[in-house]
Each structure stands twice: as C-alpha cells, then as structure tokens.
Design a protein around this motif. Structure first.
Motif, short mmCIF file in Angstrom:
data_model
loop_
_atom_site.label_atom_id
_atom_site.label_comp_id
_atom_site.label_asym_id
_atom_site.label_seq_id
_atom_site.Cartn_x
_atom_site.Cartn_y
_atom_site.Cartn_z
N TYR A 89 0.84 -1.20 0.00
CA TYR A 89 0.00 0.00 0.00
C TYR A 89 0.88 1.25 0.00
N THR B 76 -10.57 2.31 -9.38
CA THR B 76 -11.11 1.84 -8.10
C THR B 76 -11.75 0.46 -8.22
N HIS C 97 -8.45 -1.69 -7.94
CA HIS C 97 -7.59 -1.59 -6.75
C HIS C 97 -8.37 -1.55 -5.44
N LEU C 98 -9.59 -1.00 -5.50
CA LEU C 98 -10.32 -0.78 -4.25
C LEU C 98 -11.44 -1.80 -4.06
N TYR C 99 -12.32 -1.90 -5.06
CA TYR C 99 -13.46 -2.81 -4.89
C TYR C 99 -13.12 -4.24 -5.31
N HIS D 133 -15.18 3.02 4.34
CA HIS D 133 -14.39 3.97 3.55
C HIS D 133 -15.11 5.30 3.47
N SER E 262 -9.58 4.70 2.51
CA SER E 262 -10.10 3.34 2.41
C SER E 262 -8.99 2.33 2.70
N TYR E 263 -9.38 1.09 2.72
CA TYR E 263 -8.44 -0.03 2.65
C TYR E 263 -8.48 -0.45 1.19
N LEU E 264 -7.40 -1.04 0.71
CA LEU E 264 -7.33 -1.37 -0.71
C LEU E 264 -7.15 -2.87 -0.94
N VAL F 56 -6.40 7.11 0.02
CA VAL F 56 -6.43 6.35 -1.22
C VAL F 56 -5.39 6.98 -2.17
#
Ligand code: AMP
Length: 630
Positions: free
Chosen positions: A4, A266, A269-271, A387, A399-401, A418
């Motif tokens: 991260y 996103t 990387h995020l969802y 988030h 957020s957490y990724l 982020v």
C-alpha cells in the motif's frame, strides 16, 4: 504486488507516471497529450487533449468481448420485476433513448435534469445523455418541488426526464406533479418533459406541448444507432447538487476522462471486482454513490451492476442476501444506516442464503459505529470495509485497498489515504499539521486527483471560496474533523460546518431552516442534527414564534409542530423532514447574533453546552433545556 505504502507514494510523487498508467484502463478516441495541467491552481485539468466518452466506455467498448454478458440487473421488489440486460441489450436501449433525446434537439453541452425512481430507464437516460455529450443532473427522488426548482434555475435544463411515480413499501410515491410544480416555480423551466409512465398514477395531469410520452417516442426509434459524441477529457459529464452551509446547493461539476479513469482504477484496486463479475451498491441514483457505483463504475469495468428498487426489509430482511446469492455478487456497497436496520431484524435472515460468493462489504456515507461493524463482520465472516468520501470527490478518499494490499482493519477507522490523495490533518487555527492523535481538519493538498469536482457549476469563485480558502495555504477542505493515529489510521469525527448527515445523506441545516421560516408563524429557527440510533443523525428544529400566545390554546403546540414539519416536507421533501420541532422563547446566540448551534446540539443530546463565553442571553439555554426535557 506492491505494498500500500509504495502504491500510494508513487501516486503522489509521480502523479504523471501513475495516472498515465491508470489512464490505459479506459478507451481513448484520441489519446491525451498531457496527463496533468496544473497551471491555474486550484483548478486542475487531467488527461488534457484526450478525447473519450463515458457511454462508450460503459457500453459500446464491451460489445466485442461481452455482448451477451449481464450488464444491468434490474430488480424491483415493489413491482415484482426482475430483468437482466446484457451489454448488447443495454446498448440497444441506450441508443433508443439517445435517439429520443436527439429528436428533441438535445445537443452537446445542453443540461438535462433527471428526476426518477430506481428504474432501468433512469440508467438508460443517464448514459444516453453522456453519449450525446449532454450534461445530466440527477436529482434525488426524495426531494420536493422547491428543491427541484432551485436546481432547475441553476442548471437551466433544456429537458427534464421523469416518471409518474416511484414505489416505496408497496405504495406509489408520485413524482410527476412535483415536476409540474417545480416547473411553475422555476424561472428557467425546461422546454420539454419526457415522461416514463409506469401506470402507477391515475388521472395524471399532462401539459400539452411540453410533456412527451417516452414509450411513444421510443417506438419510433427501435433500430436507432446514435453516434458517440467524443468529448475532450475535461468537458463536463454531469452536475450533482450537494448541500453546503448556505441555503443554495452547490453544483458539483464532474469532468469526463478523469472520472472514467478514477472509477476504472477503483474497480480494480479498491473494490477488487473483475470484468464479468457483479457488484451491488444499495444506494440511489440520486446520490454520488449511485452515480459512481450503480451506474458508471461497474459498466466501465465490464462488470454487472444491480439497480434495486425496494426496501432492505421487504418482502423480508433476507432480500439483499438473496440478491447476492442469485447474482453471485462479489463486492457489495451499502451504508451503516442500512446495516443498523438489518441488525434490528431477526438474525435468521442473515443465514438463509448461500452468500459465499461475496468477498467484501464496503460501507460509507456516515460514521460506522463499532457495534454495527462487529455485528455485520461476525454475521458475514468477510472483511467489512469502512471507507470515506464525499459528493465532491466522486470516489473514495480514505479506504483499505483489497486490490492492492489489504491492511488489517481497525474498528472505527476508514483506513488510509487512497492513491492520488495527499491527505493531512491540520489545526483549524494555525493551518499547521497537528501531531498524530490530535484532532484537526481533514484536508487534501491540491491538486485533487482525477475525477474529483472540477469546479462548482457556473461559479468558479464559489469553488475556490468554498473549498480552497479556509487556510493560509491553498488546501482542499473536507469540512470534516479527523484524527490520525500513531499507525497512520484515520478516524472521522464529524463535520466542521452546519451540514448534518441523516442516514448517510448530507443535508444543510440552513436549507431546512429556510423551509421552516416559510411558515408564517415562525420568527426565527435553528436546525441541528441530533444523534439517532438508526439514522446516525436526525434534524431537530427549535423555533421562536412571532406570537408566543399562539401556543396558549390546548393542543396548539402539537398542531403547530405538525404544520412546521409538513412545511419542510412540502418544500424540501420527506428526506429533510425534522424529527421534532420544539418551540422556545429565545434561541442561544452570540452577542453578535450568531446562532450557537453546537451548544444547542449538545443540550439536545444531554451533553455539556461547551464554551459559552460569547452567549448573549443565558435564559435561552434554559429554554432549550426545557424544550428537550433535559
Ligand atoms: P456526501 O457528500 O453526501 O456523500 O457526504 C459526505 C460526508 O459524509 C463527509 O464529508 C462525511 O462527513 C460523511 N462521511 C462519508 N463517509 C464517511 C465515513 N466512512 N465515515 C464517517 N463519515 C463519513
């Protein structure tokens, strides 16, 4: 896979390299000549010279590889409809809608206000607008005629698209008459109103020459193919109004290319949702989450999205989990309020379906309290990710990724900045960064990353004034208090301004106060947010009457309270309805006449009213105490 820290650092230290790479996730009709132009701070242009289109990226681009895969899954537990549109079918419907809009003379740059319930046509309408380069502004269906009129006069739309009604809890909630009313209130009403008639309202008034029936127009364009209008990356895609500290909402203006790139990034990387998989966001298309993660994000990614009309508890509290099971949902996005509603139901509903397909549940919009977080984590046995973001940013800031490097969760924390966001916590007074563990204002060092608001619609000055002028250094203010702990986890502690958060929806107390003041008996009013176990906060009003003897009659107080609440519902809609309205003989104010809202709020919540050195009339505190019974 990078850590991260490396991933985030690179996005800040080498934004051109980082975002240049991310930009390859979308289709460019003409590639950008420059990743970033920050020659006029705080305005920032992303992917300058590049030409693209949101509709092309969400629909046409996927026809080659996934024409027959699900794109839109429409479920209404209100009308018992369930329909899956493949990318090919979505393409057809969007082209038909675009042809209808074109037949009404809609052109690039024209604005369209969309005031619609959660039906598939709302999504077709949005995509049809951006296909033509027209700028949509979706207004949440819970807002009433006055609110709608304010937005009409700001956006000056050529067209409006609406429906006869939405449905809630088995009852029709009529929309069309609110559009009629708003058009008569507005100075700049649209030339035409396109009506999607669901047959839910009897004897609906039709304005000849203005109102057009969508089904009739659609039938004339069944085989339409409407060419894409390519836009320069920085041309606007939409306006989304949000509440601020004044009574006039701000039109958050979104660009085109930057937004597409940010959303595409996103999804990965995020969802952590792959093309061909399904992501379910339970929000409404009228909010930013609905724009980014019901309409655009999934489709740009080649994933399927779910548009759900209905309550989380009807026909029973298992309905969302049934949807997760039936459509193999990988990531889900909801709000703490919705989870608190589910928590109050029989726990058997959490175990009725096979939801092993679900990998992550994301929550946002309001603070996530620890009991709710623990309950849902225990029930689902998957990571529950809090988030944090805002209408302005269009995509998450903290957020957490999971798609990069999932750090251990810390309860109450929406994680870390982020990628793309250089976030600091600074002192309100000095503008200097505060030590770890101290409270301060959460700010973003500009430029904002791609996809965030490019300006306030039609008002560059307000953009600079509202967001970049709070401190001596030019910094984007979130207007949220925050703390960063020793390990770098952020915690959000509520708003620094008079904005409140009801069930994850942002409401300006000033707007509600103005609506209350429209009642002829009210002399002055303060509206504050009071803690609520389900909705997070609810609005509560404190009114001073022009003639206090009005309350002398038996039953007058309850009647007047009902009337005042009714006034807010009439002007702003059910979403802004005060939970209670109290009548007082004086309101706590400073000697210069400024309302001491934080003291009123503290008293209403049974807390200490705080610093009262500037209080004008000590009697006013007693008035508030008496009214709330503390
Ligand atoms: P909106 O623009 O309506 O989405 O509201 C944004 C505001 O909601 C933020 O400024 C915060 O006050 C609040 N908010 C959003 N997400 C979170 C979160 N995860 N935790 C705490 N507050 C949040």
């Amino acid at each position: 896979m990078s850590s991260y820290e490396d991933f985030h650092r690179r996005s800040i230290e080498d934004p051109e390299g980082f975002w240049g790479e991310q930009a390859q996730m979308i289709h460019w009709h003409k590639p950008p000549q420059k990743v970033r132009d920050y020659s006029k701070p705080p305005f920032c242009k992303w992917f300058v010279g590049g030409e693209t289109n949101l509709c092309y990226n969400a629909v046409d681009r996927h026809l080659a590889e996934r024409a027959n895969q699900p794109a839109l899954i429409y479920i209404s537990t209100e009308t018992d409809e369930e329909k899956v549109y493949t990318f090919a079918e979505l393409h057809r419907e969007v082209n038909r809608f675009a042809a209808v809009l074109q037949s009404q003379g809609l052109q690039k740059g024209d604005r369209v206000i969309i005031y619609m319930p959660m039906i598939a046509e709302a999504l077709f309408a949005v995509l049809a607008c951006v296909r033509l380069g027209a700028v949509h502004s979706v207004v949440f269906g819970g807002f009433a005629a006055y609110n709608l009129a304010v937005r009409i006069d700001d956006a000056k739309p050529k067209l409006m698209i609406t429906s006869d009604a939405g449905m809630r809890g088995g009852k029709a909630v009529p929309y069309k008459h609110l559009v009629d009313e708003s058009c008569s209130l507005a100075k700049f009403p649209p030339e035409k109103v396109i009506l999607i008639n669901r047959g839910l309202v009897k004897d609906m008034a039709i304005t000849e020459g203005r109102d057009l029936d969508y089904a009739t127009l659609r039938a004339q364009h069944m085989d339409a193919e409407v060419p894409i209008t390519w836009l320069e990356s920085n041309e606007p895609s939409y306006i989304l109004y949000t509440s601020g500290t004044t009574g006039i909402p701000k039109g958050v203006q979104r660009d085109t290319g930057g937004y597409a790139v940010a959303l595409a990034s996103t999804m990965k990387h995020l969802y952590a949702v792959n093309p061909g998989e399904t992501m379910f966001a339970t929000s409404d298309i009228g909010w930013v989450v609905g724009h980014s993660y019901i309409i655009y994000g999934q489709l740009i990614n080649g994933s399927a999205t779910i548009l759900y009309e209905g309550l989380p508890t009807r026909p029973d509290a298992g309905i969302w989990w049934k949807i997760v099971q039936d459509y193999k949902v990988r990531s889900m996005f909801s709000s703490p309020t919705a989870i608190r509603v589910l928590k109050s139901q029989d726990p058997k509903y959490m175990r009725m379906y096979d939801i092993s397909c679900l990998r992550y549940l994301f929550l946002a919009g309001e603070p996530l309290d620890e009991p709710t977080s623990r309950w849902i984590t225990d029930s689902l046995q998957i990571p529950v990710i809090d988030h944090y973001w805002q209408t302005e940013t269009g995509w998450p800031m903290l957020s957490y990724l999971p798609g990069v490097d999932l750090k251990p969760n810390r309860f109450g924390s929406p994680g870390f900045p982020v990628y793309g966001y250089d976030i600091k916590v600074i002192s309100e007074g000095t503008g200097e960064e505060v030590p770890r563990g101290d409270k301060g204002v959460l700010v973003v060092v500009p430029p904002l990353p791609p996809g965030c608001l490019s300006t306030v619609w039609g008002d560059d000055k307000r953009f600079v004034q509202s967001y970049f002028s709070s401190f001596k250094e030019m910094l984007y203010t979130s207007s949220d208090w925050a703390v960063r702990d020793e390990d770098g986890y952020f915690f959000i502690l509520g708003r620094t301004d008079d904005v409140i958060n009801v069930a994850g929806h942002r409401l300006g107390t000033r707007e509600i106060e103005e609506a209350i003041q429209a009642h002829s008996a009210v002399a002055e009013v303060a509206v504050i947010g009071v803690a609520d176990s389900v909705k997070g906060q609810v609005p509560v009003g404190f009114c001073r009457l022009r003639d206090p003897t009005l309350l002398d009659e038996p039953g007058a107080e309850a009647r007047l309270e009902k009337e005042v609440i009714g006034k807010v519902q009439e002007l702003l809609g059910a979403v802004a309805k005060p939970h209670r309205v109290h009548f007082v003989n004086a309101l706590p104010k400073t000697r210069s006449g400024k309302l001491l809202r934080r003291s009123i709020q503290a008293l209403a919540e049974g807390r200490d009213p705080g610093d009262l050195s500037t209080l004008d009339d000590p009697n006013s505190l007693e008035e508030v105490r008496r009214a709330v019974g503390h």
